[in-house]
Design an enzyme around this catalytic site. Structure first.
Site, PDB file in Angstrom:
ATOM      1  N   MET A 134     -12.350   2.221  -1.144  1.00 35.72           N
ATOM      2  CA  MET A 134     -13.208   2.878  -0.159  1.00 35.72           C
ATOM      3  C   MET A 134     -13.390   4.356  -0.512  1.00 35.72           C
ATOM      4  O   MET A 134     -13.845   5.151   0.309  1.00 35.72           O
ATOM      5  CB  MET A 134     -12.643   2.725   1.251  1.00 35.72           C
ATOM      6  CG  MET A 134     -12.646   1.299   1.745  1.00 35.72           C
ATOM      7  SD  MET A 134     -12.619   1.132   3.544  1.00 35.72           S
ATOM      8  CE  MET A 134     -11.102   1.982   3.957  1.00 35.72           C
ATOM      9  N   GLY A 135     -13.028   4.708  -1.750  1.00 35.75           N
ATOM     10  CA  GLY A 135     -13.217   6.077  -2.187  1.00 35.75           C
ATOM     11  C   GLY A 135     -12.080   6.997  -1.781  1.00 35.75           C
ATOM     12  O   GLY A 135     -11.020   6.564  -1.355  1.00 35.75           O
TER      13      GLY A 135
ATOM     14  N   HIS B 272      -4.876   4.761  -6.698  1.00 33.88           N
ATOM     15  CA  HIS B 272      -6.060   4.112  -7.271  1.00 33.88           C
ATOM     16  C   HIS B 272      -6.061   4.242  -8.799  1.00 33.88           C
ATOM     17  O   HIS B 272      -6.424   3.298  -9.514  1.00 33.88           O
ATOM     18  CB  HIS B 272      -7.341   4.747  -6.721  1.00 33.88           C
ATOM     19  CG  HIS B 272      -7.518   4.599  -5.247  1.00 33.88           C
ATOM     20  ND1 HIS B 272      -7.380   5.654  -4.369  1.00 33.88           N
ATOM     21  CD2 HIS B 272      -7.814   3.520  -4.473  1.00 33.88           C
ATOM     22  CE1 HIS B 272      -7.596   5.232  -3.138  1.00 33.88           C
ATOM     23  NE2 HIS B 272      -7.861   3.945  -3.169  1.00 33.88           N
TER      24      HIS B 272
ATOM     25  N   GLU C 296       0.143  -2.802  -3.919  1.00 34.26           N
ATOM     26  CA  GLU C 296       1.139  -3.489  -3.094  1.00 34.26           C
ATOM     27  C   GLU C 296       1.445  -2.732  -1.802  1.00 34.26           C
ATOM     28  O   GLU C 296       2.119  -3.270  -0.929  1.00 34.26           O
ATOM     29  CB  GLU C 296       2.412  -3.711  -3.909  1.00 34.26           C
ATOM     30  CG  GLU C 296       2.208  -4.735  -5.029  1.00 34.26           C
ATOM     31  CD  GLU C 296       3.407  -4.882  -5.945  1.00 34.26           C
ATOM     32  OE1 GLU C 296       4.389  -4.114  -5.777  1.00 34.26           O
ATOM     33  OE2 GLU C 296       3.372  -5.755  -6.840  1.00 34.26           O
ATOM     34  N   LYS C 297       0.945  -1.506  -1.654  1.00 32.18           N
ATOM     35  CA  LYS C 297       1.124  -0.803  -0.379  1.00 32.18           C
ATOM     36  C   LYS C 297       0.455  -1.580   0.751  1.00 32.18           C
ATOM     37  O   LYS C 297       0.973  -1.649   1.860  1.00 32.18           O
ATOM     38  CB  LYS C 297       0.561   0.620  -0.446  1.00 32.18           C
ATOM     39  CG  LYS C 297       0.787   1.417   0.853  1.00 32.18           C
ATOM     40  CD  LYS C 297       0.346   2.851   0.716  1.00 32.18           C
ATOM     41  CE  LYS C 297      -1.146   2.990   0.791  1.00 32.18           C
ATOM     42  NZ  LYS C 297      -1.668   2.751   2.174  1.00 32.18           N
ATOM     43  N   ASP C 298      -0.700  -2.157   0.446  1.00 32.36           N
ATOM     44  CA  ASP C 298      -1.378  -3.043   1.396  1.00 32.36           C
ATOM     45  C   ASP C 298      -0.931  -4.471   1.108  1.00 32.36           C
ATOM     46  O   ASP C 298      -1.712  -5.313   0.639  1.00 32.36           O
ATOM     47  CB  ASP C 298      -2.894  -2.903   1.268  1.00 32.36           C
ATOM     48  CG  ASP C 298      -3.369  -1.513   1.644  1.00 32.36           C
ATOM     49  OD1 ASP C 298      -3.190  -1.128   2.809  1.00 32.36           O
ATOM     50  OD2 ASP C 298      -3.895  -0.802   0.772  1.00 32.36           O
TER      51      ASP C 298
ATOM     52  N   ILE D 226       2.477   3.635  -5.412  1.00 36.24           N
ATOM     53  CA  ILE D 226       2.630   4.953  -6.033  1.00 36.24           C
ATOM     54  C   ILE D 226       2.958   5.953  -4.929  1.00 36.24           C
ATOM     55  O   ILE D 226       2.293   5.981  -3.889  1.00 36.24           O
ATOM     56  CB  ILE D 226       1.342   5.376  -6.777  1.00 36.24           C
ATOM     57  CG1 ILE D 226       0.975   4.326  -7.831  1.00 36.24           C
ATOM     58  CG2 ILE D 226       1.515   6.748  -7.420  1.00 36.24           C
ATOM     59  CD1 ILE D 226       2.014   4.131  -8.921  1.00 36.24           C
TER      60      ILE D 226
ATOM     61  N   SER E 207      -5.262   7.561   1.084  1.00 34.45           N
ATOM     62  CA  SER E 207      -6.403   8.426   1.380  1.00 34.45           C
ATOM     63  C   SER E 207      -6.257   9.065   2.752  1.00 34.45           C
ATOM     64  O   SER E 207      -6.721  10.184   2.985  1.00 34.45           O
ATOM     65  CB  SER E 207      -7.707   7.622   1.304  1.00 34.45           C
ATOM     66  OG  SER E 207      -7.882   7.067   0.015  1.00 34.45           O
TER      67      SER E 207
END
EC number: 6.3.2.1
Length: 281
Positions: free
Chosen positions: A30-31, A37, A148-150, A176, A186
């Site tokens: 999503m930027g 990322h 893997e955070k989500d 990370i 973000s």
């Protein structure tokens, strides 16, 4: 590096690559890109002939009181990061390109979306799965990369791809973190100086839980209590959920017998942050 805004144009490029039998690694975002990322992009770069990053703040995965309108956006910064890590193509469609008309078709993954963020954010994963189905059909990647955070999102997407026979390999990549342990996100951009300091409580609470598990604790309620107790010591923290679930089914467990996911969502001020770890006996 190409930046493409239309489905028609991106499909022409994809067709050319496919005609040349080139593999395509895809990183959906999503930027407002960060080192998390970047780690996905680097992995995609290592494993594929071509790399695509999509940048699209997807409106149908946000609830009515969530942060869609203020979600951070910076295409110039994002393009710079993508160029640095040798991305071949950024697909940056407008909302009207992805949803030119009212959408009547949605993709749901049952069971895996009942707990965790699925319970707390109704409709979120329907929006995620629907937009990813569209992107998978448009971009036809060989592999797609998710953080893997989500963790719930990763499990849901893997199941969706399996169930719907998408010819795509889903790759999970490690969380990370900042040097002080905060998971890259973000939404960290929303935090003021004091909130940023307070946000460290997420990782600290998970570390205490991991220590207990490594010391032999097998009762999930006790693990949950350790996390809740630690989080409650931080005045700016408001717990959304603390869950111990089976890492495959994402269903709650009482006794820890196999591989588990320990996942938390916490508001620091008005900012909702998530973190997790997996543990195998």
């Amino acid at each position: 590096m190409n930046i493409v805004n239309t489905i028609k144009d991106v499909k022409l490029i994809i067709k050319k690559w496919k005609d040349e039998n080139l593999s395509i690694g895809y990183v959906p975002t999503m930027g407002y890109l960060h080192e998390g990322h970047a780690s996905l992009i680097k992995k995609a770069r290592e494993e594929n002939d071509k790399v695509i990053v999509s940048i699209f703040v997807n409106p149908i995965q946000f609830g009515p009181k969530e942060d869609y309108s203020i979600y951070p956006r910076d295409l110039v910064k994002d393009s710079s990061l993508c160029e640095k890590f040798e991305v071949d193509l950024i697909f940056n469609p407008e909302t009207s390109e992805m949803y030119p008309n009212k959408i009547y078709s949605h993709v749901n993954v049952d069971i895996l979306t009942q707990n965790l963020c699925g319970e707390k954010r109704p409709g979120h994963f329907q929006g995620v799965c629907t937009v990813l189905t569209k992107f998978f059909n448009i971009l036809n990647p060989t592999k797609a990369y998710f953080g893997e955070k989500d963790a719930q999102q990763l499990a849901v997407v893997k199941k969706m791809v399996e169930d719907l026979n998408f010819p795509i390999e889903i790759i999970g990549c490690p969380i990370i973190r900042e040097e002080d342990g905060l998971a890259k996100s973000s939404r960290n951009a929303y935090l003021n100086k004091q909130e940023r300091k307070s946000a460290l409580i997420l990782n600290k609470s998970l570390k205490e839980a991991l220590n207990a598990l490594e010391s032999g604790e097998k009762n999930s309620n006790n693990i949950r209590d350790i996390i809740v107790s630690k989080l409650n010591k931080e005045p700016l923290a408001k717990i959304d959920y603390v869950s111990i679930v089976d890492s495959i089914t994402l269903q709650s467990v009482e006794k820890i017998q196999s591989s588990i996911l320990v996942a938390i969502a916490v508001y620091i001020g008005k900012t909702r942050l998530i973190d997790n770890f997996t543990f195998k006996l």
